[in-house]
Design a protein around this motif. Sequence first.
Motif, PDB file in Angstrom:
ATOM      1  N   ASN A  99      40.204  61.553  83.894  1.00 37.39           N
ATOM      2  CA  ASN A  99      39.940  61.486  82.466  1.00 37.39           C
ATOM      3  C   ASN A  99      38.887  62.528  82.081  1.00 37.39           C
ATOM      4  O   ASN A  99      38.217  63.114  82.936  1.00 37.39           O
ATOM      5  CB  ASN A  99      39.471  60.075  82.095  1.00 37.39           C
ATOM      6  CG  ASN A  99      39.537  59.826  80.600  1.00 37.39           C
ATOM      7  OD1 ASN A  99      40.161  60.575  79.857  1.00 37.39           O
ATOM      8  ND2 ASN A  99      38.891  58.766  80.149  1.00 37.39           N
TER       9      ASN A  99
ATOM     10  N   VAL B 290      44.112  64.167  82.199  1.00 38.24           N
ATOM     11  CA  VAL B 290      44.179  63.632  80.842  1.00 38.24           C
ATOM     12  C   VAL B 290      43.469  64.593  79.894  1.00 38.24           C
ATOM     13  O   VAL B 290      42.269  64.845  80.031  1.00 38.24           O
ATOM     14  CB  VAL B 290      43.536  62.236  80.769  1.00 38.24           C
ATOM     15  CG1 VAL B 290      43.493  61.739  79.327  1.00 38.24           C
ATOM     16  CG2 VAL B 290      44.305  61.253  81.642  1.00 38.24           C
ATOM     17  N   SER B 291      44.242  65.150  78.976  1.00 34.55           N
ATOM     18  CA  SER B 291      43.713  66.007  77.918  1.00 34.55           C
ATOM     19  C   SER B 291      42.827  67.119  78.488  1.00 34.55           C
ATOM     20  O   SER B 291      43.238  67.858  79.379  1.00 34.55           O
ATOM     21  CB  SER B 291      42.966  65.146  76.890  1.00 34.55           C
ATOM     22  OG  SER B 291      42.615  65.900  75.753  1.00 34.55           O
TER      23      SER B 291
ATOM     24  N   VAL C 165      48.618  64.964  80.607  1.00 39.11           N
ATOM     25  CA  VAL C 165      48.961  64.087  79.490  1.00 39.11           C
ATOM     26  C   VAL C 165      47.945  64.287  78.372  1.00 39.11           C
ATOM     27  O   VAL C 165      46.737  64.298  78.620  1.00 39.11           O
ATOM     28  CB  VAL C 165      48.963  62.606  79.936  1.00 39.11           C
ATOM     29  CG1 VAL C 165      49.114  61.682  78.739  1.00 39.11           C
ATOM     30  CG2 VAL C 165      50.072  62.349  80.947  1.00 39.11           C
ATOM     31  N   GLY C 166      48.416  64.464  77.135  1.00 44.76           N
ATOM     32  CA  GLY C 166      47.507  64.621  76.002  1.00 44.76           C
ATOM     33  C   GLY C 166      48.172  65.353  74.862  1.00 44.76           C
ATOM     34  O   GLY C 166      49.394  65.525  74.842  1.00 44.76           O
ATOM     35  N   ASN C 167      47.369  65.823  73.886  1.00 43.22           N
ATOM     36  CA  ASN C 167      47.952  66.598  72.781  1.00 43.22           C
ATOM     37  C   ASN C 167      47.790  68.103  72.994  1.00 43.22           C
ATOM     38  O   ASN C 167      48.552  68.888  72.469  1.00 43.22           O
ATOM     39  CB  ASN C 167      47.354  66.172  71.432  1.00 43.22           C
ATOM     40  CG  ASN C 167      45.864  66.436  71.329  1.00 43.22           C
ATOM     41  OD1 ASN C 167      45.431  67.580  71.253  1.00 43.22           O
ATOM     42  ND2 ASN C 167      45.074  65.374  71.315  1.00 43.22           N
TER      43      ASN C 167
ATOM     44  N   LYS D 145      53.265  65.737  76.185  1.00 45.44           N
ATOM     45  CA  LYS D 145      52.458  65.890  74.979  1.00 45.44           C
ATOM     46  C   LYS D 145      52.681  64.718  74.029  1.00 45.44           C
ATOM     47  O   LYS D 145      53.813  64.261  73.830  1.00 45.44           O
ATOM     48  CB  LYS D 145      52.809  67.200  74.277  1.00 45.44           C
ATOM     49  CG  LYS D 145      52.515  68.437  75.111  1.00 45.44           C
ATOM     50  CD  LYS D 145      52.874  69.703  74.340  1.00 45.44           C
ATOM     51  CE  LYS D 145      52.623  70.946  75.170  1.00 45.44           C
ATOM     52  NZ  LYS D 145      52.975  72.186  74.433  1.00 45.44           N
TER      53      LYS D 145
ATOM     54  N   THR E  80      45.713  54.997  74.172  1.00 45.33           N
ATOM     55  CA  THR E  80      44.893  56.132  74.591  1.00 45.33           C
ATOM     56  C   THR E  80      45.690  56.988  75.571  1.00 45.33           C
ATOM     57  O   THR E  80      46.664  56.531  76.186  1.00 45.33           O
ATOM     58  CB  THR E  80      43.598  55.666  75.276  1.00 45.33           C
ATOM     59  OG1 THR E  80      43.937  54.963  76.487  1.00 45.33           O
ATOM     60  CG2 THR E  80      42.779  54.763  74.361  1.00 45.33           C
ATOM     61  N   ASP E  81      45.260  58.234  75.726  1.00 40.32           N
ATOM     62  CA  ASP E  81      45.920  59.115  76.695  1.00 40.32           C
ATOM     63  C   ASP E  81      45.813  58.554  78.111  1.00 40.32           C
ATOM     64  O   ASP E  81      46.719  58.726  78.928  1.00 40.32           O
ATOM     65  CB  ASP E  81      45.298  60.514  76.646  1.00 40.32           C
ATOM     66  CG  ASP E  81      45.632  61.258  75.360  1.00 40.32           C
ATOM     67  OD1 ASP E  81      46.679  60.960  74.757  1.00 40.32           O
ATOM     68  OD2 ASP E  81      44.843  62.137  74.962  1.00 40.32           O
TER      69      ASP E  81
END
Length: 212
Positions: A7, A29-30, A47-49, A70, A78-79
């Motif tokens: 994370n 994560v992100s 994983v994330g935007n 994405k 949450t991510d």
Amino acid sequence: MKVLIVNNGQIDEKFVKTIVERHDTVIAVSEALKKLMDLGIMPQIAVGNFKFMPQEDVDELESKGLQFFKFPLHKDKTDVEIAVLKANEMGAYEISLTGTVGTRIDHQLASFQLLAHPDISVPLKIVEPRFEAFAVRNRIVFDTEPGNLISLIPLSDEVTDIWTDGLSQNLYGERLICGLSRGISNKAVSPTVEIAIGRGILLVIHFLKRQE
């Protein structure tokens, strides 16, 4: 398959490099993706935007085999939760989270709550340089060192019929209630600790160095 989810919290370089070697798959994560790459670690999944990353960088990493999943910024999970569900979907038999400690106390608490996720039946734990945390639904035995702090915190309304062995203040068929602090700051008195419960979900936080 053992999966490590990293994370976007505080990341200790030496610690992360050590635990990455113990896992088969790493999920970033992100913005943890950038932190890992700065350490020379290439995860298998992200994983994330990823709005912080130019598309050409994403394309280059995909060409090297990194899988991106994405998701929009605003969503119902949450991510980290998405990453945990992805690891479970992939068939992981053990999932570890790190990088959970940071400035966002809400995200930190949410990570602890994930340990009680109703859709995850495989072992799921948080691993950080100074502590590890996991949820007990039935029984667990783990290694420790005499003097290490161990806190027991209900994740359900109550946890009943708790039996422990190896603690300075053992519990013998007792109950812990959510909102009360009775289970905080117990201590290990042997190299192994056993905890068994009857009903509920019990969060165990095991400090890896003696805390005064």
